[in-house]
Design a protein around this motif. Sequence first.
Motif, mmCIF file in Angstrom:
data_model
loop_
_atom_site.group_PDB
_atom_site.id
_atom_site.type_symbol
_atom_site.label_atom_id
_atom_site.label_comp_id
_atom_site.label_asym_id
_atom_site.label_seq_id
_atom_site.Cartn_x
_atom_site.Cartn_y
_atom_site.Cartn_z
ATOM 1 N N SER A 70 0.768 -1.184 -0.035
ATOM 2 C CA SER A 70 0.184 0.108 -0.170
ATOM 3 C C SER A 70 0.924 1.367 -0.005
ATOM 4 O O SER A 70 1.770 1.203 0.619
ATOM 5 N N ARG A 71 0.224 2.377 -0.628
ATOM 6 C CA ARG A 71 1.048 3.625 -0.614
ATOM 7 C C ARG A 71 0.807 4.331 0.663
ATOM 8 O O ARG A 71 1.524 5.183 0.898
ATOM 9 N N PHE A 72 -0.072 3.767 1.658
ATOM 10 C CA PHE A 72 -0.302 4.287 2.793
ATOM 11 C C PHE A 72 0.623 3.953 3.984
ATOM 12 O O PHE A 72 0.664 2.564 4.217
ATOM 13 N N LYS A 73 1.475 4.700 4.478
ATOM 14 C CA LYS A 73 2.560 4.203 5.543
ATOM 15 C C LYS A 73 1.816 3.572 6.636
ATOM 16 O O LYS A 73 2.421 2.520 7.159
ATOM 17 N N ILE A 74 0.797 4.012 7.182
ATOM 18 C CA ILE A 74 0.040 3.466 8.340
ATOM 19 C C ILE A 74 -0.334 1.901 8.136
ATOM 20 O O ILE A 74 -0.052 1.156 8.980
ATOM 21 N N ILE A 75 -0.902 1.665 6.799
ATOM 22 C CA ILE A 75 -0.922 0.210 6.766
ATOM 23 C C ILE A 75 0.122 -0.311 6.623
ATOM 24 O O ILE A 75 0.247 -1.693 7.243
ATOM 25 N N ARG A 76 1.147 -0.159 6.026
ATOM 26 C CA ARG A 76 2.386 -0.736 5.994
ATOM 27 C C ARG A 76 2.913 -0.935 7.346
ATOM 28 O O ARG A 76 3.447 -2.192 7.682
#
Lengths: 218, 239
Positions: free
Chosen positions: A46-52
């Motif tokens: 994912s491009r969302f850091k929080i998900i990574r």
Amino acid sequence: MSFDWSLIWDNFPILLQGAVITIQITVMAVGCGFFIGMIAALANLSRFKIIRLLVKCYVELFRGTPLLVQIFMIYFALPMVIGQSINPYVAAVTACSINSGAYVSEIFRAGIQSIDKGQMEAGRSLGLTWAQTMRYIVMPQAFKAIIPPLGNEFIAMMKDTSLVSVIGFEELTRRGQLIIARTYGSFEIWTAVAIIYLVMTLSISQLVAFLERRYNIK
Amino acid sequence: MIKMIDVHKSFGKNEVLKGINLHVERGEVVVIIGPSGSGKSTVLRCMNYLEEPTSGDVIVDGMNLNNKENINNVRAEVGMVFQRFNLFPHMTVLDNITLAPQKIRKSSKADAEKIALELLEKVGLKDKAQAYPEQLSGGQQQRVAIARALAMKPKVMLFDEPTSALDPEMVSEVLDVMKELANEGMTMVVVTHEMGFAKEVGTRVLFVDEGRILEEGTPVDVFEHPKNERTQLFLSKIL
């Protein structure tokens, strides 16, 4: 010391029933772990850091703590939080699945990363969406690449399910313990248990080797 | 057809494109030349947003790629051929070509296959429909890649050094297919080191260096009367 074969023959059906349960729990854990791992690996792109970050926490937490502790947490500690006891079968499968998922997600990650970046670019340049490119182009190739490590995970999980005996769940190892408590035949029964595990893991090795040949993995 | 307005692109602190302005008209064959690391491939890759510019506008067929909703539509209209072919190794040649038309254009399998076979005939590989990419030579793979891009009936074709990864004896078979396309009136943008191709079919040549278009003109202008010093230097090394 004499080896009492009759101890094994008399208890063989009980051990085999345990083996069936071991297979059941392994297949369910690896099956659920496969989907958990795949979703975690895709979420990790994912491009969302929080998900990574969440995926990373999950992987590190379940890879970095013993499965035994995870089983205790789910079977003994979690009920204190939710105020309801958990069936040992559910606890066993849940703990093994979540644990396996953490390893499988790393296997998937490596598999996806091993696919040349040009494959994604070629798919996207044709107008396919990211999801379509993943589904039709990257994942089918990644699946092939991860068959061998996935086979290892399957074998490891089969052996690790022996840990669920600690919550009284009567799979192969627990059955062995119970027979020994009754007959004191440690040598005979543990030998039989070990051989049954070996037959099961060798079968998986053969299955993996067959899949590798079938999909022509070099 | 393709308009780039003051396009900048940076990778980290490294500014690769420093303000690219260009306009590709319908039917043109624009050849981009320049030393390696000059940014010429990046210019091409910005045209379908495989690289997203740091700033500036890219407008293809009236659609501005700044608007994310346009990106997949533009890509379906813009075919791209890569240096390393990038065929899908787990699919047959036929499946490589029919995948996108089926998934994006919602063509039936039969229609997609009919078009795919026509295209394979055009690139001289009709007998390879059921082969897998690894069974083909580099030149054959690249011709399949061209057929795959054409199957979407693109309005423009982008070629990113299409012959650079090929053994010398296979270069001409790929260039011949590209020449045929150009003669049919396909709008093309080609990044290449093949100066013979540029002279023969190029309608316009751009010389790119250090992230800028330093010179542009007809092949005769650029190759025989280069005005810019760096163009002269580059051409003296490769011609």
